[in-house]
Design a protein around this motif. Sequence first.
Motif, PDB file in Angstrom:
ATOM      1  N   MET A  47       3.398  -0.046  87.893  1.00  0.00           N
ATOM      2  CA  MET A  47       2.719  -1.784  88.758  1.00  0.00           C
ATOM      3  C   MET A  47       3.036  -2.298  87.313  1.00  0.00           C
ATOM      4  SD  MET A  47      -1.341  -1.643  86.802  1.00  0.00           S
ATOM      5  CE  MET A  47      -2.224  -0.555  87.621  1.00  0.00           C
ATOM      6  N   ARG A  48       2.994  -3.871  87.757  1.00  0.00           N
ATOM      7  CA  ARG A  48       3.461  -4.124  86.876  1.00  0.00           C
ATOM      8  C   ARG A  48       3.225  -5.617  86.649  1.00  0.00           C
ATOM      9  NH1 ARG A  48       8.311  -7.081  86.012  1.00  0.00           N
ATOM     10  NH2 ARG A  48       7.782  -9.058  85.447  1.00  0.00           N
ATOM     11  N   TYR A  49       2.775  -5.735  84.977  1.00  0.00           N
ATOM     12  CA  TYR A  49       1.435  -6.676  84.887  1.00  0.00           C
ATOM     13  C   TYR A  49       2.105  -7.775  84.734  1.00  0.00           C
ATOM     14  CZ  TYR A  49       1.416  -1.733  81.773  1.00  0.00           C
ATOM     15  OH  TYR A  49       0.512  -0.279  81.731  1.00  0.00           O
ATOM     16  N   SER A  50       1.425  -8.750  84.421  1.00  0.00           N
ATOM     17  CA  SER A  50       0.663 -10.323  84.349  1.00  0.00           C
ATOM     18  C   SER A  50      -0.011 -10.943  84.142  1.00  0.00           C
ATOM     19  CB  SER A  50       1.528 -10.227  85.872  1.00  0.00           C
ATOM     20  OG  SER A  50       0.373 -10.827  87.381  1.00  0.00           O
ATOM     21  N   GLY A  51      -0.351 -12.255  84.199  1.00  0.00           N
ATOM     22  CA  GLY A  51      -1.363 -12.279  83.683  1.00  0.00           C
ATOM     23  C   GLY A  51      -2.564 -12.618  84.609  1.00  0.00           C
ATOM     24  N   LEU A  52      -1.676 -12.429  85.612  1.00  0.00           N
ATOM     25  CA  LEU A  52      -2.698 -12.975  86.881  1.00  0.00           C
ATOM     26  C   LEU A  52      -3.183 -11.287  87.973  1.00  0.00           C
ATOM     27  CD1 LEU A  52      -2.772 -14.787  88.782  1.00  0.00           C
ATOM     28  CD2 LEU A  52      -1.306 -13.891  90.749  1.00  0.00           C
ATOM     29  N   LYS A  53      -2.792 -10.464  86.453  1.00  0.00           N
ATOM     30  CA  LYS A  53      -2.968  -9.109  87.020  1.00  0.00           C
ATOM     31  C   LYS A  53      -4.201  -8.685  85.991  1.00  0.00           C
ATOM     32  CE  LYS A  53      -2.891  -4.951  87.850  1.00  0.00           C
ATOM     33  NZ  LYS A  53      -3.672  -4.344  89.958  1.00  0.00           N
ATOM     34  N   VAL A  54      -4.300  -9.047  84.923  1.00  0.00           N
ATOM     35  CA  VAL A  54      -4.829  -8.884  84.206  1.00  0.00           C
ATOM     36  C   VAL A  54      -6.422 -10.131  84.236  1.00  0.00           C
ATOM     37  CG1 VAL A  54      -6.135  -9.829  81.468  1.00  0.00           C
ATOM     38  CG2 VAL A  54      -3.651  -8.818  82.308  1.00  0.00           C
ATOM     39  N   ILE A  55      -6.438 -11.263  85.001  1.00  0.00           N
ATOM     40  CA  ILE A  55      -7.271 -12.071  85.641  1.00  0.00           C
ATOM     41  C   ILE A  55      -8.210 -11.495  86.544  1.00  0.00           C
ATOM     42  CG2 ILE A  55      -7.717 -14.094  86.307  1.00  0.00           C
ATOM     43  CD1 ILE A  55      -5.536 -15.577  84.940  1.00  0.00           C
ATOM     44  N   ALA A  56      -7.379 -10.973  87.400  1.00  0.00           N
ATOM     45  CA  ALA A  56      -7.595  -9.976  88.411  1.00  0.00           C
ATOM     46  C   ALA A  56      -7.861  -8.812  88.471  1.00  0.00           C
ATOM     47  CB  ALA A  56      -6.874  -9.636  90.057  1.00  0.00           C
ATOM     48  N   GLU A  57      -8.078  -7.990  87.605  1.00  0.00           N
ATOM     49  CA  GLU A  57      -8.668  -6.700  86.901  1.00  0.00           C
ATOM     50  C   GLU A  57      -9.793  -7.457  86.180  1.00  0.00           C
ATOM     51  OE1 GLU A  57      -8.204  -3.307  87.490  1.00  0.00           O
ATOM     52  OE2 GLU A  57      -7.064  -3.791  88.761  1.00  0.00           O
ATOM     53  N   GLY A  58      -9.805  -8.253  85.334  1.00  0.00           N
ATOM     54  CA  GLY A  58     -10.919  -8.220  84.164  1.00  0.00           C
ATOM     55  C   GLY A  58     -12.527  -8.962  85.850  1.00  0.00           C
ATOM     56  N   LEU A  59     -12.127  -9.780  86.829  1.00  0.00           N
ATOM     57  CA  LEU A  59     -13.181  -9.490  87.508  1.00  0.00           C
ATOM     58  C   LEU A  59     -13.515  -9.179  88.363  1.00  0.00           C
ATOM     59  CD1 LEU A  59     -11.634 -13.358  89.327  1.00  0.00           C
ATOM     60  CD2 LEU A  59     -13.776 -13.327  87.926  1.00  0.00           C
ATOM     61  N   PHE A  60     -12.680  -7.680  88.456  1.00  0.00           N
ATOM     62  CA  PHE A  60     -13.292  -6.510  89.146  1.00  0.00           C
ATOM     63  C   PHE A  60     -13.247  -5.214  88.443  1.00  0.00           C
ATOM     64  CE2 PHE A  60     -11.228  -8.895  92.474  1.00  0.00           C
ATOM     65  CZ  PHE A  60     -12.040  -9.316  93.119  1.00  0.00           C
ATOM     66  N   GLY A  61     -13.895  -6.118  87.462  1.00  0.00           N
ATOM     67  CA  GLY A  61     -14.670  -4.408  86.467  1.00  0.00           C
ATOM     68  C   GLY A  61     -13.216  -3.093  86.095  1.00  0.00           C
ATOM     69  N   ASN A  62     -12.152  -4.359  86.327  1.00  0.00           N
ATOM     70  CA  ASN A  62     -10.614  -3.423  84.901  1.00  0.00           C
ATOM     71  C   ASN A  62     -10.731  -1.616  86.242  1.00  0.00           C
ATOM     72  OD1 ASN A  62      -9.478  -4.959  83.033  1.00  0.00           O
ATOM     73  ND2 ASN A  62     -11.406  -5.608  82.136  1.00  0.00           N
ATOM     74  N   LYS A  63     -10.352  -1.650  87.191  1.00  0.00           N
ATOM     75  CA  LYS A  63     -11.006  -0.103  87.770  1.00  0.00           C
ATOM     76  C   LYS A  63      -9.378  -0.003  88.100  1.00  0.00           C
ATOM     77  CE  LYS A  63     -16.079   0.380  88.834  1.00  0.00           C
ATOM     78  NZ  LYS A  63     -16.261  -1.381  88.799  1.00  0.00           N
ATOM     79  N   GLY A  64      -8.652  -0.724  88.327  1.00  0.00           N
ATOM     80  CA  GLY A  64      -7.220  -0.749  89.067  1.00  0.00           C
ATOM     81  C   GLY A  64      -6.047  -0.536  87.845  1.00  0.00           C
ATOM     82  N   TRP A  65      -6.646  -0.769  86.880  1.00  0.00           N
ATOM     83  CA  TRP A  65      -4.843   0.214  85.685  1.00  0.00           C
ATOM     84  C   TRP A  65      -4.605   1.902  85.785  1.00  0.00           C
ATOM     85  CZ3 TRP A  65      -3.765  -4.171  84.016  1.00  0.00           C
ATOM     86  CH2 TRP A  65      -4.093  -5.280  83.826  1.00  0.00           C
ATOM     87  N   THR A  66      -3.523   1.692  85.892  1.00  0.00           N
ATOM     88  CA  THR A  66      -3.566   3.149  86.109  1.00  0.00           C
ATOM     89  C   THR A  66      -2.528   3.909  84.780  1.00  0.00           C
ATOM     90  OG1 THR A  66      -1.076   2.489  87.319  1.00  0.00           O
ATOM     91  CG2 THR A  66      -2.939   3.482  88.788  1.00  0.00           C
ATOM     92  N   PRO A  67      -2.256   4.647  84.685  1.00  0.00           N
ATOM     93  CA  PRO A  67      -1.812   5.323  83.471  1.00  0.00           C
ATOM     94  C   PRO A  67      -0.407   4.667  82.893  1.00  0.00           C
ATOM     95  CG  PRO A  67      -2.563   7.415  83.953  1.00  0.00           C
ATOM     96  CD  PRO A  67      -2.956   6.107  85.637  1.00  0.00           C
ATOM     97  N   ALA A  68       0.069   4.075  82.269  1.00  0.00           N
ATOM     98  CA  ALA A  68       1.265   3.481  82.019  1.00  0.00           C
ATOM     99  C   ALA A  68       2.994   4.569  82.183  1.00  0.00           C
ATOM    100  CB  ALA A  68       1.880   2.836  80.570  1.00  0.00           C
ATOM    101  N   TRP A  69       2.001   5.669  81.991  1.00  0.00           N
ATOM    102  CA  TRP A  69       3.427   6.904  81.991  1.00  0.00           C
ATOM    103  C   TRP A  69       2.634   8.177  82.723  1.00  0.00           C
ATOM    104  CZ3 TRP A  69       3.434   4.921  77.635  1.00  0.00           C
ATOM    105  CH2 TRP A  69       2.954   5.785  76.163  1.00  0.00           C
ATOM    106  N   ARG A  70       3.769   8.975  83.710  1.00  0.00           N
ATOM    107  CA  ARG A  70       3.112   9.934  84.462  1.00  0.00           C
ATOM    108  C   ARG A  70       2.992  11.476  82.681  1.00  0.00           C
ATOM    109  NH1 ARG A  70       8.193  12.079  86.634  1.00  0.00           N
ATOM    110  NH2 ARG A  70       8.856  10.574  85.184  1.00  0.00           N
TER     111      ARG A  70
END
Lengths: 87, 416
Positions: free
Chosen positions: B1-24
């Motif tokens: 997953m690429r991190y970006s400002g847009l991603k932070v905003i999008a996740e904030g709007l949808f309850g931060n449910k889309g984040w995945t662990p930073a490594w396996r």
Amino acid sequence: MRLTCPLCGDRDRREFYYYGAEDYLHRPPEGAPLADWDNYLHLRDNPAGVTKDLWYHEAGCAQWLVVTRNTVTHEISGVELVAERKA
Amino acid sequence: MRYSGLKVIAEGLFGNKGWTPAWRNPSPKSEYDVIIIGGGGHGLATAYYLAKNHGITNVAVLEKGYLGSGNIGRNTTIVRANYFLPGNSEFYSHSLKLWEGLESDLNYNVMHSQRGLINLFHSDGQRDAFVRRGNAMINQGDDAILLDRDGVREHLPYLDFDNTRFPIYGGLLHPRGGSARHDAVAWGYARGADRRGVDLIQNCEVTGIDIEGGVVRGVQTTRGAIRAKKVGIVVAGRSSQVAAMAGMRLPIESHVLQAFVTEGLKPVINHVISFGMGHFYISQSDKGGLVFGGDLDFYASYASRGNLPMVEHVMEAGMTLMPMIGRAKVLRSWGGIMDMSPDGSPVIDKTHVEGLFIDCGWNYGGFKAVPASGWCMAHLMATGEPHEVAAKFRLDRFATGHLLDEEGTGSQHNLH
Ligand SMILES: Cc1cc2nc3c(=O)[nH]c(=O)nc-3n(C[C@H](O)[C@H](O)[C@H](O)COP(=O)(O)OP(=O)(O)OC[C@H]3O[C@@H](n4cnc5c(N)ncnc54)[C@H](O)[C@@H]3O)c2cc1C
Ligand SMILES: [Zn+2]
């Protein structure tokens, strides 16, 4: 940390100067191969656990001491005078 | 997953449910091309650059605790390129350039902040030494500005300029110096390495190094034996123990270095500042805590806690320089185990065992070195040749007399 100097008794760490591992007591003879000098001056066992090292009672009796201590727990298990070891 | 400002905003709007662990969190395979022992800053950066610069991705980093549990997560985070000896100068210069591109390279916010480093001087002799150092920095292509007393006062009005015992004569300003968030550096490199296929294996302590006929074959660990064509020892304060598994005795003595942090305060200290009399350096973290430290406790130790005399020395030095900090409450102090070399400079080299490499001797200055150390260790392990900016970091330099004694105090363990 406190060290119990055989001459002065229980004294604060501030009175002592730390020199390094007891390797410094085993100075190679003149003409020894280079590797021996490298061992003496630079290379160290550097144990995580019991070690022996040299301290100088700078603000006390001005004696060199061999301290046996644990580098992980800071526990001191023995302090001897270098002068007596050599005798 | 690429991190970006847009991603932070999008996740904030949808309850931060889309984040995945930073490594396996993979289980170790039975064999790798390269094993890196130690998941600190240097080990993780080595793995990252092996994958990124050399296309070597069948790599495992073996960490006995969790990633970033060592010194990488417990230092005072000063990043600078103000060395003057040939050998050190080009290396730290390279490292600072890597820092400057690190966040976009890693796609990770390591909070690198070039807020400027000011090293104060308090005598004519010290001024001369700093002029010389500043010239060396400029010759290396880095930046240095000599400030007189009024120049320092403009930047740091809160220092005690009336102190007659340690008068402030001026300072050497290194505008590109600064600090970074220590954990984020470990996490950023870990994520970057993982994304390129490196296995990060935590809770996996190396207990033995397998050598056959002078060639490394792999390692023994608390999670079983793992074979490898090449092995890198990158374990900072524990270098002597791990190297001993390969029959080596290193020019290293481990010492504890303490650091301190106060409660969070409003922004008050904008730079990184070091006192030239007594050992003391300070900066303010983005959370507001004043982060400061001093010298080693000055005796070999593996206890991750310090002793009172150095606590007192650091507090006294701080109060002498900037009495205003006396109002702040110290929240925490801690210690880290430093791999001290006799001349105060590091080692990035091959060993007497084919395929076994070592990166150690970072003393109290290995945080700023993380990018270049990883870069150069990866280069050495991939190509078999030292990188040109780390060519003087030889393991045998103490025996051959090619010392890198930046402080000019001598090649002896208790002098750095
Ligand atoms: C208080 C303090 C302040 C400092 N301030 C600064 C500063 O301002 N600027 C600066 O440039 N530097 C600073 N440093 C130095 C810097 O933090 C270190 O030089 C650097 O972090 C060391 O490299 P590392 O990150 O790889 O080490 P570490 O993070 O210690 O990594 C080594 C890893 O190896 C692992 N390991 C050990 N043995 C084994 C084994 N047998 N098997 C598997 N894993 C093992 C450890 O668990 C550890 O995670 C400071 C250090 C301290 C303690
Ligand atoms: Zn005494």
